[in-house]
Each structure stands twice: as C-alpha cells, then as structure tokens.
Design a protein around this motif. Structure first.
Motif, PDB file in Angstrom:
ATOM      1  N   MET A   1       0.844  -1.407  -0.391  1.00  0.00           N
ATOM      2  CA  MET A   1      -0.438  -0.124  -0.031  1.00  0.00           C
ATOM      3  C   MET A   1       0.901   1.238   0.132  1.00  0.00           C
ATOM      4  N   LEU A   2       0.402   2.262  -0.519  1.00  0.00           N
ATOM      5  CA  LEU A   2       1.084   3.934  -0.503  1.00  0.00           C
ATOM      6  C   LEU A   2       1.263   4.489   0.476  1.00  0.00           C
ATOM      7  N   ASN A   3       2.064   4.789   1.037  1.00  0.00           N
ATOM      8  CA  ASN A   3       2.625   5.853   2.105  1.00  0.00           C
ATOM      9  C   ASN A   3       1.834   7.221   2.574  1.00  0.00           C
ATOM     10  N   TYR A   4       1.427   7.768   0.688  1.00  0.00           N
ATOM     11  CA  TYR A   4       0.705   8.929   0.510  1.00  0.00           C
ATOM     12  C   TYR A   4      -0.577   8.495  -1.093  1.00  0.00           C
ATOM     13  N   PRO A   5      -1.791   7.389  -0.475  1.00  0.00           N
ATOM     14  CA  PRO A   5      -2.771   7.013  -1.322  1.00  0.00           C
ATOM     15  C   PRO A   5      -3.200   8.846  -2.222  1.00  0.00           C
ATOM     16  N   GLN A   6      -3.475   9.656  -1.348  1.00  0.00           N
ATOM     17  CA  GLN A   6      -4.306  10.543  -1.490  1.00  0.00           C
ATOM     18  C   GLN A   6      -3.585  11.043  -3.109  1.00  0.00           C
ATOM     19  N   ASN A   7      -1.890  10.598  -2.961  1.00  0.00           N
ATOM     20  CA  ASN A   7      -1.238  11.210  -4.946  1.00  0.00           C
ATOM     21  C   ASN A   7      -1.868  10.538  -5.451  1.00  0.00           C
ATOM     22  N   LYS A   8      -2.440   9.196  -5.595  1.00  0.00           N
ATOM     23  CA  LYS A   8      -2.708   8.637  -6.567  1.00  0.00           C
ATOM     24  C   LYS A   8      -4.782   8.536  -6.912  1.00  0.00           C
ATOM     25  N   TYR A   9      -5.882   8.338  -4.642  1.00  0.00           N
ATOM     26  CA  TYR A   9      -6.932   8.184  -5.375  1.00  0.00           C
ATOM     27  C   TYR A   9      -7.389   9.384  -5.027  1.00  0.00           C
ATOM     28  N   ARG A  10      -7.639  10.129  -6.227  1.00  0.00           N
ATOM     29  CA  ARG A  10      -8.818  11.521  -5.236  1.00  0.00           C
ATOM     30  C   ARG A  10     -10.120  11.115  -4.794  1.00  0.00           C
ATOM     31  N   PRO A  11     -10.261  12.112  -3.395  1.00  0.00           N
ATOM     32  CA  PRO A  11     -11.470  12.143  -3.011  1.00  0.00           C
ATOM     33  C   PRO A  11     -12.887  11.887  -4.300  1.00  0.00           C
TER      34      PRO A  11
END
Length: 562
Positions: A1-11
């Motif tokens: 899993m990514l440490n910064y999922p916000q860089n790949k997935y948008r809310p």
C-alpha cells in the motif's frame, strides 16, 4: 500500500445539497422489489446457469413473492433467449408477475430482445447506456450529446416496437450507467430526454433506474444524489425511481436504505448479494432489516435455509457462515457473556407483559425464518456458565441452579480445552450425566429402595444402596426425609457431609411428568459436589441426588463396606 494514497486516489466530490431532507425520513413501507439474480447475478457466475437451474431459481423467486423478475439478457446468448421463450410459451409466468429483460442501447440487440418477448402478457424492457464521464472519455470516446442521442434513438425504437405489439402490457426502464458517478446535471439531462420521447403516464409507465454499478462514495452521498434527482426531474410523478446498488465498498445495503429514505420507489438486487466483483445489493438482507423494524417486506423468507440451499445449488457458490440472517453461525453465540444475555432474554420472554422481541444479541427471532433455537448457543472453551445450561434447558427441560451452572461450566470448559473443539449437544448431555450421576449407569451407588415413616416430629428412613453386586442397608433419623438420609450416610462413613443447596422442579406439565432434583453437599473440609437425579417420584429423585453428591464429595475415600 502507498504511504500517500492521496497522490493516486481522489476523494469523491460530494453534492452540495443543503436542502436534503432524507436524514429525517423513515422507511415505513416496502419498496417494489426486482430480483436480478437470473440476469445480473447469472452473468457474474463462473458457470452461468443452464436452463434447469434458471427455471428452478425462477420458481423460487416466485415462491418468495417477487412480482418483478429480470430473467435474462436474451440477445446475449441462446440460453437466455430460449429461456425467455420457454417461460412465455409454456405459460410459466404467473399473472401477477412481470418479467424484465435487459438490452444494451444497440438496434440489433433491441430487435432480438423483442423477438424473445413475443406473446408475453406483460414485460419490462430494460435498456442502458454508459453516461459516466470516465466511460464517455476512456471507454467509448463519446461526447455528452452523442450519449444522449444514443439513448433517445434506442427509446424511440423500443417505443415503436411496443406500439407494434399492443397485446403486451409494456413498461420501459432506462438506466444511465453508472448514475452514481455521472455528473448529476447530465444524469438529469439524459433522463429528461429519454422521458420526453417515452412520455410516461399511468397508461404508458416508465422506470428510471439509477444504478450504483460501482460504489464510489459513502451511502449518504448517494442518498443526496437520489433526493436531488427526485426533486429536479420534471416527470417525477409519472415515473418509478429505481435503484440498483452494488457492494464494492461493502455498503450496498446502507446505500439502498438511505436511497429509499431519499425517495426511491423500487430496488433491484440479488438474493444473498450475488453479483460481479463484491456483489449486488443483498435483497434478503435489506428486506429482513425492514422486517426487524416492524415493516413487512412483502417477501416470504420463512424457510430461509431451504431458500439458501436452492440459491447455492443454482449459483454453485457457498454462503459465508456469518452472512446476515442466513449464515450457519449468525444466530450462534460462543462467548460466555453473550450466552448469558441470550439465556436471560429468553427467560424474560416467559413473563414479559408485551409481545415485542427483546432478546439481546438476536435482532430477529430465528423461528420467524424457520430456524430452531438449537444453534443459538454452542459450547466451546470460550463459553461461560450459561452456554451448557442453555443446551440442557432447550433439549431436556433442565433448569440448572446458578451455582450448578458455574460448576458444570468448568467441567465443560475443561473437556472442550482438552479436545480443542466445540462440544455437541449429545456430548454435553453425556458429560452432565457422568459428572452428577443423572442416569443409572453413571452412578457409583444406586438407590435400590427406601422406606420412611414419621414418629411424632422425627423422620426415620431405611435406605438400600447397591454398588455393583453388593448391597448395604442404612438407617437414619432427622426432622425431614433428606436430613434423615444425610444422617444415615454420615452414620456409616467417617466422612461427614451436610446439604448446602437443594432445588427441584418438574420436567413437564403433566401429572405423570418426571421430576429432577439437584443437591449440593459439603464436608467439614469445605469440599463440595453436586448430585442430580430424575425420577417420577420426587422423593426418590431427591435421595438419589443426595447419594450422588455424597459420593462426589468423598469419591477418593468411599467404599461400600466402610
């Protein structure tokens, strides 16, 4: 899993809709139900259903009370086409049931679909096309107007074909796929365009189906989308608003419940949630959720185990043991605290002044679903004093005293720990009999007979005990039958006991019912043990229970000739 999922997935962007009213609404009546097991559920199977399995499933859905059933994608395969023809030609569709078929917004597929429906008394034609921005851009490379034109052309074709066959009562259903991540204003625009062609009315009905084909947001956002659509759709009073939730986020049931609060009229889904990826909305789950709130779903799941067996056979898929309402373990408690609460809940029902269901940890009465109480409490090393007591009460009518419950639970826990497994009801009964001398074969000493008489205020008792082939005759006196029996035992062995606790009750409501006696004896060193006996004569049961307890306290020291 990514440490910064916000860089790949948008809310997901929520809808700015402060006018929402759904949070204060309640579900007060059942929606229109449509099962999609035979189409949406079927296309998600590794081995799609053959004719025989589809027919068996169809008959099950009818028996459960579904009035709308999506039976096929007739243009997709000969199996589906022929199944629709079979239902119509063999008159297998009850008069109050409307079949639904699905087709893509393609002219040739629509033609083939109507061929399958020839001669149907009534039918719903369900057409869909992709409307979401990511589908328009990535999958089809279509503009908004091109997508609208496709939906309008398909609607025009379907309306013309319906008019050519007035012998059938037609209902048109349109799905903007996938509604939940289509821009809300575009979803309204395309549905308005479709409705303008169809011109829905009572005589020319229409269903607008708003699918959550892939869950992308929390259920409250979908509820906002539904209420916003209902408030702004100009044909709202002339159409049925349907929802078709999937379960990608694991919130399909919540999505549907909130959508109903937001104004939806109709729900599509599958029994036990079968469907692509994580599945479709579980219709059984949401229907029984309503039932537990006092709202009859107008579906019949009174024999849920039999329904599950047919579904498993037709889908060739298992049902998880903890699946809501139907799983093997959903009504089962292993934990001691849970068992104690359930046992007390059932006990309280015997004297409660109302009819409402109030058994802790059981949101629904298993009996309403055709399930017995045998599996409600199952016993392993995690079980407390109420677990084994419940099993004995339910299966044998035995109401253990509180301290005996505790004593026996330690016996059961030791056995379960040693065997490293759950104990069956038969094993618990056998262990109970062995531990307390309940049956003749489990007794060290058997009461052959006794005689008693009262002389003024003194009871005298003569007891004959048998151990293997030896017999011993004892005599004792006291102010009652049991105190005289204690004196008889104490007079013949050096190990003195007294009665610490005594309970008795009948095992039935007839005059001929047997009685059970529970006695706890304690010696002068503080050692104690319980004895239990059952007999048609309560006095005989009491003396035998006393003997069993006496033998238990002194089991290391007793011999018949002492």
């Amino acid at each position: 899993m990514l440490n910064y999922p916000q860089n790949k997935y948008r809310p997901f962007e929520f809808l700015d809709f402060p006018e929402r009213t759904w949070p204060s609404q309640k579900i007060t009546h059942a929606p229109i139900w449509c099962s999609t097991d035979l189409r949406d559920g079927n296309q998600a199977l590794a081995n799609p259903m053959d004719h025989a399995r589809k027919l068996k499933f169809f008959e099950l859905l009818v028996e459960c009370g579904f009035k709308e059933i999506e039976v096929a994608f007739p243009a997709a395969s000969d199996t589906d086409f022929n199944f629709v023809r079979y239902l119509i030609e063999q008159n297998k569709i009850p008069a109050d049931v409307c079949i639904q078929v699905m087709t893509q917004a393609r002219s040739d597929l629509i033609e083939r679909t109507f061929e399958a429906l020839h001669g149907a008394k009534q039918a719903i034609v369900h057409v869909y096309n992709a409307t979401a921005e990511v589908f328009r851009r990535v999958v089809f490379q279509k503009s908004k107007q091109e997508v609208i034109d496709l939906a309008v052309a398909s609607t025009q074709q379907i309306k013309a074909l319906c008019m050519q066959h007035p012998e059938t009562k037609w209902t048109y259903q349109y799905s903007p796929e996938t509604f939940c991540f289509t821009e809300i204003e575009f979803a309204l625009e395309i549905c308005e365009a479709v409705a303008a062609v169809w011109q829905p009315s009572i005589d020319c009905p229409m269903i607008i189906n708003l699918p959550t084909t892939v869950e992308v947001s929390t259920p409250n956002i979908f509820a906002d989308q539904i209420e916003y659509f209902c408030q702004h759709f100009s044909y709202r009073d002339q159409v049925c608003i349907s929802i078709h939730p999937h379960n990608d986020r694991g919130t399909g049931v919540a999505t549907a419940e909130l959508a109903l609060m937001a104004g939806a009229d109709r729900v599509e889904g599958c029994l036990f949630g079968n469907g692509e990826r994580t599945g479709n909305l579980d219709l059984v789950n949401i229907a029984l959720n309503m039932y537990t709130q006092g709202v009859h779903p107008n579906l019949d799941f009174s024999d849920i185990k039999a329904i599950a067996e047919i579904v498993k056979e037709c889908n060739e898929l298992p049902i998880h043991p903890r699946h809501p309402y139907v799983g093997e373990l959903v009504f089962t408690a292993f934990s001691g605290s849970h068992q104690d609460a359930i046992k007390k809940g059932f006990k309280a029902r015997e004297s409660q002044s109302h009819a409402y269901w109030e058994v802790p940890y059981l949101p629904i009465d298993p009996a309403d679903l055709g399930c017995n109480y045998e599996a409600v409490i199952r016993v392993n090393s995690q079980s407390g004093k109420s677990g084994a007591a419940w099993v004995l009460q339910q299966n044998h009518g035995i109401d253990l005293p509180k301290n005996l419950q505790k004593d026996f639970s330690q016996v059961v826990q030791h056995q379960s720990d040693s065997s490293k497994r759950e104990l069956s009801h038969a094993e618990i009964w056998q262990l109970f009999c062995q531990s307390y001398g309940v049956t003749e074969k489990d007794r060290r000493f058997k009461l052959s007979n006794y005689q008693s008489h009262k002389n003024q205020e003194v009871f005298e008792v003569k007891i004959s005990l048998q151990s293997q082939n030896e017999v011993m005759h004892l005599t004792g006196r006291g102010n009652g039958l049991l105190s005289a029996s204690v004196q008889a035992l104490n007079s013949n062995w050096p190990y003195k006991i007294s009665i610490a606790e005594y309970f008795e009750h009948t095992l039935g409501k007839q005059s001929s019912s047997r009685s059970i006696s529970y006695i706890c004896c304690v010696d002068d060193q503080g050692n104690h043990d319980w004895g239990v006996a059952i007999d048609t004569d309560i006095a005989t049961a009491s003396i035998q229970a006393l003997i069993n307890a006496f033998a238990g306290v002194n089991q290391q020291n007793l011999c018949l000739t002492a």
